[in-house]
Design an enzyme around this catalytic site. Structure first.
Site, PDB file in Angstrom:
ATOM      1  N   VAL A  13      36.551  10.075  18.856  1.00  0.00           N
ATOM      2  CA  VAL A  13      35.233   9.669  19.337  1.00  0.00           C
ATOM      3  C   VAL A  13      34.489   8.887  18.259  1.00  0.00           C
ATOM      4  O   VAL A  13      33.918   7.825  18.514  1.00  0.00           O
ATOM      5  CB  VAL A  13      34.424  10.912  19.777  1.00  0.00           C
ATOM      6  N   LYS A  37      42.433   9.432   6.022  1.00  0.00           N
ATOM      7  CA  LYS A  37      42.025   8.543   7.121  1.00  0.00           C
ATOM      8  C   LYS A  37      41.116   7.428   6.598  1.00  0.00           C
ATOM      9  O   LYS A  37      41.240   6.282   7.013  1.00  0.00           O
ATOM     10  CB  LYS A  37      41.293   9.341   8.201  1.00  0.00           C
ATOM     11  N   GLU A 156      41.042   9.703  26.238  1.00  0.00           N
ATOM     12  CA  GLU A 156      42.028   9.214  25.279  1.00  0.00           C
ATOM     13  C   GLU A 156      42.980   8.278  25.997  1.00  0.00           C
ATOM     14  O   GLU A 156      43.336   8.508  27.153  1.00  0.00           O
ATOM     15  CB  GLU A 156      42.802  10.384  24.675  1.00  0.00           C
ATOM     16  N   LYS A 205      27.718  17.288  30.580  1.00  0.00           N
ATOM     17  CA  LYS A 205      29.013  17.085  29.891  1.00  0.00           C
ATOM     18  C   LYS A 205      29.996  18.206  30.257  1.00  0.00           C
ATOM     19  O   LYS A 205      31.134  17.948  30.662  1.00  0.00           O
ATOM     20  CB  LYS A 205      28.791  17.029  28.377  1.00  0.00           C
ATOM     21  N   LEU A 251      43.700  14.149  41.511  1.00  0.00           N
ATOM     22  CA  LEU A 251      44.372  14.882  42.589  1.00  0.00           C
ATOM     23  C   LEU A 251      45.882  14.785  42.423  1.00  0.00           C
ATOM     24  O   LEU A 251      46.617  14.933  43.389  1.00  0.00           O
ATOM     25  CB  LEU A 251      43.960  14.326  43.958  1.00  0.00           C
ATOM     26  N   ALA A 253      49.110  16.373  41.433  1.00  0.00           N
ATOM     27  CA  ALA A 253      49.676  17.685  41.109  1.00  0.00           C
ATOM     28  C   ALA A 253      50.762  17.507  40.062  1.00  0.00           C
ATOM     29  O   ALA A 253      51.350  16.441  39.938  1.00  0.00           O
ATOM     30  CB  ALA A 253      50.278  18.301  42.372  1.00  0.00           C
ATOM     31  N   CYS A 261      40.647  18.566  25.191  1.00  0.00           N
ATOM     32  CA  CYS A 261      39.276  18.676  25.728  1.00  0.00           C
ATOM     33  C   CYS A 261      39.076  19.509  26.989  1.00  0.00           C
ATOM     34  O   CYS A 261      38.274  20.429  26.992  1.00  0.00           O
ATOM     35  CB  CYS A 261      38.705  17.284  25.916  1.00  0.00           C
ATOM     36  N   LYS A 322      49.484  13.566  28.139  1.00  0.00           N
ATOM     37  CA  LYS A 322      49.429  12.658  29.283  1.00  0.00           C
ATOM     38  C   LYS A 322      50.027  11.338  28.809  1.00  0.00           C
ATOM     39  O   LYS A 322      50.182  11.134  27.597  1.00  0.00           O
ATOM     40  CB  LYS A 322      47.989  12.481  29.785  1.00  0.00           C
TER      41      LYS A 322
END
Ligand SMILES: NC(=O)C1=CN([C@@H]2O[C@H](COP(=O)(O)OP(=O)(O)OC[C@H]3O[C@@H](n4cnc5c(N)ncnc54)[C@H](O)[C@@H]3O)[C@@H](O)[C@H]2O)C=CC1
Ligand SMILES: O=C(O)[C@H]1O[C@H](OP(=O)(O)OP(=O)(O)OC[C@H]2O[C@@H](n3ccc(=O)[nH]c3=O)[C@H](O)[C@@H]2O)[C@H](O)[C@@H](O)[C@@H]1O
Length: 431
Positions: A13, A37, A156, A205, A251, A253, A261, A322
């Protein structure tokens, strides 16, 4: 013009906010305690990958400085964004340690009036805590500082896009002037600017993330029923989503929600409710279904291998929580791989971006950079992240490399008809 400090400026973020605000024309100091970093960022290198981030940084780099000196960043700015982490504690409550650390430094270094904007997702009570810390150093709200909550809604993998095209910008504050000044930072965006109280902004949020998580658990619950009655959840959810009141998002599955998060914020909301004397059984159910979903994937693999995983070779495609990210934090795939290994399976995995991080999390996990390699001699394959690239693999070559023919598609990525034709025993979710 305001100069802006971002504390936690090298996180997902923080960095996206820093680069995004520089693109809006502001001078930004991105401050972070991570020496590594900051050192890399000074050379134009970032540890996180986000589509478009490097280009946007290159375009605006003369307006961004990186530092590990948090105090200096506070001194040199008129607006201070806090974007540090709020990870879950063991009991599910948000750990406010990083917020407290930066609040202490702000309190010590505050030399003139500044607006402090919290971007991190923080539970009710956090602003009172920050006020107490500032008060402890003699700082007076309204005179030395004002507080604003500006929650972040980026995803993300689409972070730069989401920053530049927000669907709404929420500004929570008890001070109208401070709120308007922060709102003005974002007034070139076409989306609505919502001014409200800090508590409303916090609940907006948490509510948004809890609702997205609930949709995922809801569709997975329907999938479990579809599986038993002989329906196909992909068709059911698709047509349900045609109703505008329902909508199409969230939606899909599959393996359940993961990442740093949704689960964390849902747990924090449940805990917050408890602190305010409310037992949110509905939200607990959403979390429970999500855990069940991961277990059900392991069961599917086991069942297809004659009810034992012991010494079975399982190839895993996908480790990230993901697609389009290398982030494996709280990834369902990681839990599933651990469970497979604990049950005696011999697991080898491939993820287009998450191999390195996954290897750090599960030391005994074998990894390959080649999706065909993981199929060699495998009794079963499991797709645990819905990377689009997997659709275009040569599935005939894959099955020819395997010793079995089980394919558990935990994210419903592939078409069962096509895959079964190749010779696989395809097992999806809710279909
Ligand atoms: N990752 C995401 O997609 C989103 C995250 N959020 C929220 O934003 C907050 C930050 O999340 P991420 O960016 O994912 O976390 P992150 O873990 O990627 O970044 C946090 C950064 O803060 C730094 N940091 C820790 N202590 C510090 C200190 N005392 N002083 C200065 N820097 C310090 C860390 O080195 C790290 O670079 C969390 O509250 C999260 O819930 C909100 C929306 C989206
Ligand atoms: O507060 C946050 O940190 C962010 O959390 C989520 O963003 P993110 O965690 O990046 O990921 P999503 O794209 O929302 O996906 C979350 C999880 O749900 C899963 N999912 C999503 C959609 C779906 O239909 N089915 C499904 O299983 C994904 O695979 C993933 O594991 C929210 O979408 C952001 O708006 C929010 O800012």
């Amino acid at each position: 013009m305001d100069s802006i400090a971002i504390l936690g400026g090298m996180g997902y973020v923080g960095l996206v906010t820093a680069v995004g605000l520089a693109d809006l024309g502001y001078k930004v100091i991105s401050a972070d305690i991570s020496e590594e970093k900051v050192f890399l960022a000074k050379q134009g290198k970032f540890l996180i990958y986000e589509d478009g981030l490097e280009e946007l940084f290159q375009k605006n780099k003369e307006r961004i400085d990186f530092t590990t000196d948090i105090g200096l960043a506070v001194l040199d700015s008129s607006i201070i964004f806090i974007a540090v982490g709020t990870p879950p504690r063991n009991d599910g409550e948000a750990d406010l340690g990083q917020i407290i650390e930066v609040a202490e430094i702000i309190a010590q270094k505050l030399n003139e009036y500044k607006i402090i904007v919290v971007k991190s997702t923080v539970p009710i009570g956090t602003f009172e805590l920050v006020q107490d810390i500032l008060k402890g150093y003699g700082k007076v709200e309204g005179k030395d500082y004002d507080l604003v909550f500006n929650p972040e809604f980026l995803r993300e993998g689409a972070a730069v896009h989401d920053f530049l095209h927000p669907q709404r910008t929420v500004i929570g504050s008890s001070n109208q002037l401070a709120a308007r000044r922060i709102g003005e930072l974002f007034n070139t965006f076409q989306s609505p600017l919502i001014y409200t109280t800090i508590i409303n902004a916090q609940m907006i949020k948490y509510g948004a993330n809890a609702f997205l998580a609930s949709r995922v658990s809801f569709v997975n619950e329907l999938a479990s029923i579809c599986e038993r009655v002989g329906a196909d959840i992909t068709v059911v959810a698709d047509v349900m989503g045609m109703d505008e009141r329902i909508g199409r998002g969230y939606l899909q599955a599959g393996i359940g929600f993961g990442g740093p998060c949704l689960g964390k914020d849902l747990q924090a909301l449940v805990k917050m409710a408890e602190l305010f004397d409310y037992d949110s059984r509905l939200l607990k159910g959403v979390l429970e279904k999500n855990i069940q979903q991961r277990k059900s994937i392991v069961r599917k693999i086991k069942r297809a291998l004659n009810n034992t995983l012991f010494h079975k070779k399982v190839g895993v495609l996908g480790l990230a929580f993901k697609p389009d990210t290398g982030d494996v934090r709280m990834s369902p795939a990681i839990d599933i791989v651990k469970e497979l290994i604990n049950s005696g399976a011999d697991v080898i995995a491939y993820d287009p971006q998450g191999n390195k991080e996954a290897g750090e999390l599960i030391k005994e996990l074998k990894l390959s950079e080649d999706p065909y390699e993981i199929a060699r001699g495998a009794d079963a394959l499991a797709i645990l992240t819905g990377w689009r690239d997997f659709e275009n693999l040569d599935w005939l070559k894959i099955i020819n490399n395997m010793s079995g023919n089980v394919l558990v598609d935990a994210v419903n990525l592939l078409s069962p008809e096509i895959i079964n034709e190749v010779g696989f025993n395809y097992i999806g979710v809710g279909r």
